[in-house]
Design an enzyme around this catalytic site. Structure first.
Site, PDB file in Angstrom:
ATOM      1  N   ASP A   1      13.419  -1.215  -0.484  1.00  0.00           N
ATOM      2  CA  ASP A   1      12.394  -1.299  -1.524  1.00  0.00           C
ATOM      3  C   ASP A   1      12.858  -0.769  -2.872  1.00  0.00           C
ATOM      4  OD1 ASP A   1      10.822  -2.307   0.364  1.00  0.00           O
ATOM      5  OD2 ASP A   1       9.361  -0.661   0.424  1.00  0.00           O
TER       6      ASP A   1
ATOM      7  N   LYS B   1      -1.642   3.664  -1.551  1.00  0.00           N
ATOM      8  CA  LYS B   1      -1.169   2.280  -1.504  1.00  0.00           C
ATOM      9  C   LYS B   1      -0.526   2.085  -0.133  1.00  0.00           C
ATOM     10  CE  LYS B   1       1.544  -1.075  -4.149  1.00  0.00           C
ATOM     11  NZ  LYS B   1       2.118  -1.748  -3.018  1.00  0.00           N
TER      12      LYS B   1
ATOM     13  N   CYS C   1      20.543  21.189  29.970  1.00  0.00           N
ATOM     14  CA  CYS C   1      21.653  21.749  30.740  1.00  0.00           C
ATOM     15  C   CYS C   1      21.054  22.486  31.934  1.00  0.00           C
ATOM     16  CB  CYS C   1      22.445  22.714  29.864  1.00  0.00           C
ATOM     17  SG  CYS C   1      23.621  23.682  30.816  1.00  0.00           S
TER      18      CYS C   1
HETATM   19  S1  IVH Z   1      -5.813  -3.518  -4.634  1.00  0.00           S
HETATM   20  C1  IVH Z   1      -6.553  -7.069  -7.154  1.00  0.00           C
HETATM   21  N1  IVH Z   1      -5.564  -1.362  -3.187  1.00  0.00           N
HETATM   22  O1  IVH Z   1      -0.371  -3.541  -2.617  1.00  0.00           O
HETATM   23  C2  IVH Z   1      -6.089  -5.804  -6.570  1.00  0.00           C
HETATM   24  N2  IVH Z   1      -3.923  -3.041  -3.017  1.00  0.00           N
HETATM   25  O2  IVH Z   1       1.732  -4.257  -4.497  1.00  0.00           O
HETATM   26  C3  IVH Z   1      -5.097  -6.003  -5.500  1.00  0.00           C
HETATM   27  N3  IVH Z   1      -2.138  -2.534  -1.417  1.00  0.00           N
HETATM   28  O3  IVH Z   1      -1.272  -6.896  -2.971  1.00  0.00           O
HETATM   29  C4  IVH Z   1      -4.949  -5.023  -4.513  1.00  0.00           C
HETATM   30  N4  IVH Z   1      -2.925  -0.590  -0.765  1.00  0.00           N
HETATM   31  O4  IVH Z   1      -1.336  -5.801  -0.604  1.00  0.00           O
HETATM   32  C5  IVH Z   1      -5.044  -2.549  -3.526  1.00  0.00           C
HETATM   33  N5  IVH Z   1      -5.440   0.566  -1.919  1.00  0.00           N
HETATM   34  C6  IVH Z   1      -4.951  -0.604  -2.264  1.00  0.00           C
HETATM   35  C7  IVH Z   1      -3.761  -1.087  -1.685  1.00  0.00           C
HETATM   36  C8  IVH Z   1      -3.266  -2.315  -2.108  1.00  0.00           C
HETATM   37  C9  IVH Z   1      -1.959  -1.481  -0.608  1.00  0.00           C
HETATM   38  C10 IVH Z   1      -1.211  -3.663  -1.499  1.00  0.00           C
HETATM   39  C11 IVH Z   1      -1.870  -5.018  -1.625  1.00  0.00           C
HETATM   40  C12 IVH Z   1      -1.391  -5.520  -2.935  1.00  0.00           C
HETATM   41  C13 IVH Z   1      -0.074  -4.832  -3.064  1.00  0.00           C
HETATM   42  C14 IVH Z   1       0.473  -4.827  -4.453  1.00  0.00           C
END
Ligand code: IVH
Length: 694
Positions: A38, A118, A433
């Protein structure tokens, strides 16, 4: 926390970077493992974005910066509202700058943010019709996704039926918890499949696999709730006007899992400072979470602010991902070490090709136990996904199976305890052991009794185990206090062997200081170093009186080794006292103590038999010794050379003065001949040092 940007110098490098990113991204969304982790991917995309900003007329259409999901697997189920991605920030400064641009768009400072983890999985849309879960769709390219409804029933947190008969769409992330990931790989490898490299890949692969003989559970966390246009308008009424935090509460009320059920629930914050404080809190908890997060998502909470900020084609302008440093990297497993702990547990540890994760260089990773190695089908030379978060010891998640070359080797498990040589109890997952807590004592005593140390005949491994298990000996000095009755009481110990052993122990008391020192097992002092120290100081008292500076007068002891030797000797002081009390010799025959530090000649003092027949010579012994020397081990030959004033060495070089070549001598003899070094047969050498042969 800032991820450096990949530097792109020209259009050719730019095109290559775009191609690499597209490939990596396609592998990522298809559930495969990209060769870029990543961190590397983020760096590349930021580099691409930087170049594009300077050359807006040369932007390639396939660039990952302009897409929702570069190279995503296309699906055929259209999304009602595009499933967007998020823009990233990597530092507090970048985040603050983003809030300023948000304020410009909304026309005022935003005073309500929602802050949530996230989740590191895959975006999914779950459609509910009158309360029943009818369809699961992947994000795909953002406008249309793939139907993965077959997974309904295997995703925890996504109920088959809502608490109310509503028609709406829940959006969120499907992932595998650490436990689910481990279970998935167990099941998968048991079915002959290759393990998934990490939980994210496992979730992606599992979600998209249609005809599997087995199912493995995954977990869902909702982060969006939207009406389905054209359907029952009443049921969805009002959702559009709810704040994000209200939507999440509503989702939870309907029975959908959200971050509210975790140690890092979504919260609302009233200022940039509060958001940043929460970012720190979540980052600090990251290592302990049972699922992966790769950042924190900050959203304008109020629907009105979201509407005012609007969305771009790729990402909304009202939300941002505050990325945390990557905690995973791919590197190679070079070796497996087996270490025996204090309690006798034999734990494997993977030696890695050094890799930097979040600012530290990682060279080792835990491997739990042998069953775990087998279960995960790890091999030496494998590329492995290594995970390290916070202060937790790094762990190997899984081999990256598609990077195998066929050269990988099986990991060999020990057959006897690597520390003391006893048997291994393999009845539990964690091998131990058979000596348990006594393992280290058995190892220490067996070493001390060995041929090159105190050379106590009749005190082999089995006997040592008997003595330790019977509680007759608890340290090295205890050997010298053994009584005839105690020994006779041992199994398979007759009168003769008892007397022989007692005599051997008695003889051991008279061994030279170098042997006694070696028997103590001071770290960093093997046989030849023990001899050098003993010859230099001549008495144990002189050694014990030496400080780190003085002990450096011994050849081969530098500033690093010196303090550790001095410290270990201090630690061993009570044992040494007991050995002295038991009558163990503490002097080196033929050596004279050096003048005390500061006394005249202290610097030049050599110690040892400076005037012997081998004075100033470096001698190498090779081949089989015969005649008077026949019985001597290599160690004893080296002792003899040093007693006679010489220096012993195991390899021939220009510095060598004499090579004693016995029968069967090969390459060392040949090298001596080429270099024109003096050669001597064992008999000839025996004559030369006759005075020192005892
Ligand atoms: S909001 C329109 N909230 O991260 C807003 N996304 O890198 C879109 N993701 O596509 C998403 N945790 O798959 C939102 N708490 C969270 C999230 C989240 C993970 C993912 C999701 C998004 C991606 C973007």
């Amino acid at each position: 926390m800032t991820t450096p940007v990949a530097v792109i110098v020209d259009a050719v490098a730019y095109a290559q970077a775009v191609e690499d990113a597209v490939k990596a991204s396609a592998a990522y969304y298809a559930g495969g493992t990209s060769v870029l982790d990543d961190d590397a991917y983020d760096r590349l995309v930021r580099g691409i974005a930087a170049w594009e900003a300077a050359h807006p007329d040369q932007v390639l259409p396939e660039s990952p910066t302009g897409k929702v999901a570069g190279g995503a697997v296309e699906g055929d189920v259209p999304h009602t509202v595009p499933m967007l991605s998020l823009d990233n920030v990597f530092s507090a400064e970048e985040f603050t700058a983003w809030t300023a641009s948000l304020a410009r768009r909304t026309g005022h400072e935003v005073e309500r943010f929602s802050v949530e983890p996230k989740l590191d999985g895959l975006a999914i849309a779950a459609r509910y019709h009158q309360g029943r879960l009818t369809r699961l769709i992947t994000r795909g390219d953002g406008t249309a996704g793939e139907d993965v409804s077959h997974a309904i029933g295997t995703v925890e947190g996504l109920p088959g039926e809502l608490a109310e008969p509503l028609t709406l769409e829940v959006r969120g992330e499907v992932l595998m918890t650490t436990a689910q990931f481990e279970h998935a790989n167990e099941v998968r490898t048991a079915h002959g499949g290759q393990p998934f490299a990490n939980p994210r890949n496992a979730a992606a692969g599992t979600l998209r696999a249609k005809e599997r003989a087995y199912t493995v559970p995954m977990t869902f966390f909702g982060y969006g709730l939207l009406p389905v246009p054209g359907t029952d308008a009443d049921t969805a009424a009002g959702l559009d006007d709810l704040a994000h935090s209200e939507l999440m509460a509503r989702a939870a009320g309907l029975g959908v899992n959200t971050t509210a059920s975790t140690a890092v629930p979504g919260i609302t914050a009233a200022s940039v400072e509060q958001v940043l404080a929460r970012v720190q809190e979540i980052a600090a908890l990251r290592a302990e979470l049972p699922f992966g997060i790769d950042g924190i998502v900050v959203k304008a909470d109020l629907a009105a602010d979201q509407r005012a900020a609007g969305s771009g084609s790729r990402a909304p302008r009202w939300a941002i991902a505050y990325k945390l440093p990557a905690v995973e990297k791919i590197t190679r497993l070079l070796e497996v070490e087996w270490n025996v702990g204090r309690t006798g547990i034999i734990a494997p540890r993977g030696v890695l090709e050094p890799v930097e994760i979040d600012g530290s260089t990682i060279t080792y990773a835990t491997l739990h136990n042998p069953a775990d190695i087998t279960r995960r089908d790890l091999r030496l030379g494998d590329h492995v996904m290594v995970h390290r978060a916070g202060d937790v010891i790094p762990r190997i998640e899984a081999p990256v199976a598609h990077l195998r070359t066929g050269e990988e080797q099986p990991i060999v498990f020990p057959e006897s305890c690597p520390n003391c040589g006893s048997g291994i109890d393999t009845s539990e997952q964690r091998w131990r052991c058979e000596q348990g807590r006594n393992c280290h004592l058995v190892a220490a005593l067996s070493y001390a009794a060995g041929r090159d140390q105190l050379d106590i005949e009749g005190l082999g491994h089995t006997r040592v185990v008997q003595l330790v298990e019977g509680g007759l000996v608890t340290d090295l000095a205890g050997l010298f206090a053994l009584t005839r009755e105690q020994l006779l009481g041992l199994e398979r110990m007759g009168e003769t062997s008892t007397d022989n052993l007692l005599a051997a122990i008695e003889t051991a008391k008279g061994r030279p200081l170098s042997r006694v020192l070696c028997a103590l097992g001071v770290r960093g002092t093997g046989r030849s170093m023990s001899r050098r120290i003993a010859r230099y100081f001549a008495t144990m008292d002189a050694i014990r009186a030496a400080d780190a500076e003085t002990i450096q007068r011994v050849e081969g002891i530098g500033t690093e080794k010196a303090p550790s030797i001095v410290a270990e000797l201090a630690e061993l002081a009570p044992l040494i006292d007991r050995l002295v009390a038991a009558g163990v010799n503490m002097t080196e025959p033929g050596a004279t103590p050096p003048p005390a530090p500061g006394e005249e000649g202290a610097e030049a003092a050599e110690g040892g038999a400076a005037g012997g027949p081998l004075a100033g010579m470096t001698v190498v012994v090779t081949g089989a010794m015969t005649g008077a020397l026949e019985q001597l081990s290599r160690n004893q030959m080296n002792e003899l050379i040093e007693r006679a004033g010489g220096r012993s060495s195991s390899s021939v070089s220009k510095k060598t003065t004499l090579v004693v070549a016995g029968e069967g001598a090969g390459s060392k003899r040949a090298k001596a001949e080429t270099l024109g070094i003096r050669l001597a047969a064992p008999e000839e050498f025996a004559e030369l040092i006759a005075d020192f042969l005892s």
